[in-house]
Design a protein around this motif. Structure first.
Motif, short mmCIF file in Angstrom:
data_model
loop_
_atom_site.label_atom_id
_atom_site.label_comp_id
_atom_site.label_asym_id
_atom_site.label_seq_id
_atom_site.Cartn_x
_atom_site.Cartn_y
_atom_site.Cartn_z
N LEU A 205 0.85 -1.20 0.00
CA LEU A 205 0.00 0.00 0.00
C LEU A 205 0.89 1.26 0.00
CD1 LEU A 205 -2.92 1.11 0.18
CD2 LEU A 205 -2.67 1.05 2.69
N GLY A 206 1.92 1.24 0.83
CA GLY A 206 2.88 2.35 0.85
C GLY A 206 3.54 2.53 -0.51
N HIS A 207 3.88 1.42 -1.15
CA HIS A 207 4.43 1.47 -2.50
C HIS A 207 3.48 2.19 -3.45
CE1 HIS A 207 5.34 0.07 -6.58
NE2 HIS A 207 4.09 -0.37 -6.61
N GLY A 208 2.20 1.78 -3.45
CA GLY A 208 1.23 2.38 -4.37
C GLY A 208 1.07 3.88 -4.13
N LEU A 209 1.01 4.25 -2.85
CA LEU A 209 0.89 5.67 -2.51
C LEU A 209 2.16 6.43 -2.91
CD1 LEU A 209 -0.76 5.28 1.03
CD2 LEU A 209 -1.90 6.03 -1.09
N ALA A 210 3.30 5.77 -2.76
CA ALA A 210 4.57 6.41 -3.13
C ALA A 210 4.66 6.60 -4.64
CB ALA A 210 5.74 5.58 -2.62
N VAL A 211 4.17 5.62 -5.41
CA VAL A 211 4.16 5.78 -6.87
C VAL A 211 3.35 7.01 -7.23
CG1 VAL A 211 3.44 4.77 -9.08
CG2 VAL A 211 4.44 3.31 -7.31
N GLN A 212 2.20 7.17 -6.57
CA GLN A 212 1.34 8.32 -6.86
C GLN A 212 2.01 9.63 -6.44
OE1 GLN A 212 -2.46 7.23 -5.10
NE2 GLN A 212 -2.68 5.48 -6.49
N ASP A 258 1.05 -10.65 -7.69
CA ASP A 258 -0.36 -10.54 -8.07
C ASP A 258 -0.98 -9.19 -7.67
OD1 ASP A 258 0.22 -13.38 -8.54
OD2 ASP A 258 -1.94 -13.55 -8.87
N PRO A 259 -0.86 -8.76 -6.42
CA PRO A 259 -1.38 -7.42 -6.10
C PRO A 259 -0.70 -6.32 -6.92
CG PRO A 259 -1.06 -8.68 -4.10
CD PRO A 259 -0.43 -9.48 -5.21
N LEU A 260 0.62 -6.35 -7.03
CA LEU A 260 1.34 -5.25 -7.68
C LEU A 260 1.04 -5.17 -9.17
CD1 LEU A 260 4.80 -5.76 -5.92
CD2 LEU A 260 3.33 -3.74 -5.66
N LEU A 261 0.92 -6.33 -9.82
CA LEU A 261 0.81 -6.32 -11.29
C LEU A 261 -0.56 -6.75 -11.81
CD1 LEU A 261 4.42 -7.66 -12.04
CD2 LEU A 261 3.61 -5.30 -12.23
N ARG A 262 -1.41 -7.30 -10.92
CA ARG A 262 -2.75 -7.69 -11.36
C ARG A 262 -3.85 -7.12 -10.49
NH1 ARG A 262 -1.83 -14.21 -12.02
NH2 ARG A 262 -0.61 -14.14 -13.94
N GLY A 263 -3.47 -6.53 -9.36
CA GLY A 263 -4.47 -5.88 -8.50
C GLY A 263 -5.33 -6.83 -7.69
N SER A 264 -4.81 -8.05 -7.39
CA SER A 264 -5.58 -8.96 -6.53
C SER A 264 -4.65 -9.93 -5.82
CB SER A 264 -6.58 -9.75 -7.38
OG SER A 264 -5.89 -10.52 -8.35
N ALA A 291 -1.83 -1.51 -7.25
CA ALA A 291 -1.58 -1.81 -8.67
C ALA A 291 -1.45 -0.55 -9.52
CB ALA A 291 -2.69 -2.71 -9.21
N THR A 292 -1.21 0.58 -8.91
CA THR A 292 -0.96 1.81 -9.68
C THR A 292 0.10 1.52 -10.75
OG1 THR A 292 -1.45 3.16 -7.73
CG2 THR A 292 -0.22 4.22 -9.49
N PRO A 293 -0.17 1.87 -12.01
CA PRO A 293 0.75 1.46 -13.08
C PRO A 293 2.19 1.92 -12.87
CG PRO A 293 -1.32 2.22 -14.01
CD PRO A 293 -1.39 2.52 -12.54
#
Ligand code: PNW
Length: 468
Positions: A205-212, A258-264, A291-293
């Protein structure tokens, strides 16, 4: 068969990014300088019995004071890129609030020095050194840590984004979650399966927020994450062994891919973990954030896991067992095949790198891939001021041949980072394991490029491998 035919010269694609990697706590030292506060690794390494010989990163390779000389060594190697990590408690002491200008200044000088030598900086935001204050507030099992990570990311992006093109959010979230909170052999040394699973989720989750946060601060940044992957083979074709391999593959690889690249999350993994957690820490929208691209995917590769089903228990289940980094699958047996091993006791398996790269490309993503770490520990001896590390050199050679094979099979592999530039603090093993292409004498801080370093320089110069 002609030996030359067996080991042909191999040329890599133009602009292949040849690099070497390190991490902040493993090389910097200067643990109490420049207004830095302790991370979980300072606390852990200063706790009796956690790291071999009581070694700590207090001084490490003293890179904090030797930045210019170390970049000069990188330039001698001809590195096209250098992958380093930023110490969170150096740039944001305590893990929240304003940036520490002294901390940012160190990395700013490092980036400028790299660019002055035409070396592309590759910045990792989190290579395991969580500010201790954030651990005291709950650490990665606590959801708020993810938000703190995004906030820290913005500080670093604002300060260095004008010069750094390549960004990695996390290094090896499996290690942070399952060694840090599962088996407890890494900092912070907690052992609870549910906490490990929660930590893995909040890291992503921290990764996704950091990407954003990176996208907002620097629209042109090339952003990725680095996962450590292993092929997982069953020890036999018995259904129970095949099931053991499925379970370990779920925890080691698919938990993150799976979560990072497929969102599940994979359904079988969630089912395997039902005695550990009901995943009530996952909120609506989390998986979309995770899963933020991305622009690139980093893969660290060291070895393969071969596993077998638990042995039928002759004794009743023990009420207490060793803390495990495989929650819910503690009883799976890890089998050695008798292959040659490195000084970490990890079996040397270059074909596993081809399989790993192909799997990520063929099953998960068309994104450019980078091997962000690959390397080996061996016992080195200094003879007449030289280190002839033939085993390490052979390991690199075999794995670069594997990279080339993956490229031939269609994998968009764009670069390779040797682990490591220099010997350093090998986490729970302290200074007893040497992964470097450059030898470090921890008394004098003298650096000696090993044979593998000279060889790697020649690989970079010819953009490939000579026939052998
Ligand atoms: C990685 N395991 O660590 C890290 O990214 C590096 O900092 C480290 O020095 C390197 O590999 C060599 O160990 C790992 O037990 C540590 O499976 C432990 C494991 C895997 C990777």
């Amino acid at each position: 068969v002609d030996v030359l035919d067996e080991r042909p010269g191999l040329t890599f694609p133009p602009a292949f990014l040849w690099g070497a990697a390190t991490a902040a706590y493993q090389i910097e030292g200067a643990a109490a300088e420049g207004a830095r506060t302790p991370s979980i690794w300072d606390t852990f390494s200063h706790t009796e019995g956690r790291v071999v010989n009581g070694h700590t990163g207090d001084v490490a390779c003293d890179h904090y004071h030797r930045l210019r000389d170390d970049v000069a060594l990188m330039a001698e190697l001809g590195l096209k890129s250098y992958r380093f990590s930023v110490s969170w408690p150096r740039v944001q002491p305590g893990g929240s609030g304003a940036a520490n200008p002294q901390g940012l200044d160190f990395y700013s000088r490092l980036v400028d020095e790299l660019l002055a030598h035409d070396i592309e900086p590759w910045l990792t935001l989190y290579h395991w050194d969580l500010p201790q204050e954030l651990e005291d507030a709950g650490g990665w099992p606590s959801r708020d840590t993810a938000a703190r990570f995004a906030d820290y990311t913005t500080l670093v992006a604002d300060a260095l984004g004008d010069r750094v093109r390549y960004w990695t959010t996390l290094n090896e979230p499996w290690c942070s979650a399952f060694l840090g909170y599962g088996s407890g052999v890494h900092a912070p040394g907690r052992s609870n399966g549910a906490d490990a699973v929660r930590a893995g989720h909040h890291l992503m989750l921290g990764h996704g927020l950091a990407v954003q946060a990176l996208r907002a601060a620097r629209p042109t940044a090339e952003v990725g994450v680095t996962v450590n992957l292993y092929p997982v083979d069953p020890a036999s074709d018995a259904p129970a062994d095949i099931d053991a391999a499925r379970r370990i593959d779920g925890l080691a690889n698919r938990f993150f891919l799976d979560p990072l690249l497929r969102g599940s999350y994979p359904a079988d993994l969630v089912a395997d973990l039902r005695t550990v957690t009901d995943f009530d820490h996952v909120r609506d929208g989390d998986l979309a954030t995770i899963a933020t691209p991305l622009d690139v995917v980093g893969i660290n590769y060291y070895s393969r896991h071969v596993v077998a089903a638990p042995v039928e228990a002759a004794e009743p289940e023990p009420s207490w067992r060793e803390p495990s980094c495989w929650p819910g699958s503690e009883d799976v047996r890890f089998v050695s095949r008798g292959f040659p091993v490195t000084d970490m006791d990890w079996e040397i398996d270059a074909p596993g790198l081809v399989e790993t790269l192909r799997r990520v490309h063929e099953e998960y993503t068309d994104l450019p891939l980078y091997v962000t770490e690959n390397g080996s520990a061996f016992v080195d001896t200094v003879v007449d001021g030289q280190v002839d590390d033939v085993d390490r050199l052979a390991y690199f050679d075999a794995h670069l041949r594997a990279c080339h094979e993956a490229i031939d099979a269609g994998v968009p592999l764009r670069g390779y980072f040797a682990w490591s530039l220099m010997d350093n603090f090998e986490w729970a093993w302290g200074y007893t394991k040497r992964f470097g292409m450059i030898h470090v004498d921890y008394d004098s801080q003298l650096r000696i490029p090993k044979s593998s370093a000279r060889w790697y320089a020649s690989v970079i110069r010819r953009n490939g491998l000579a026939a052998q």
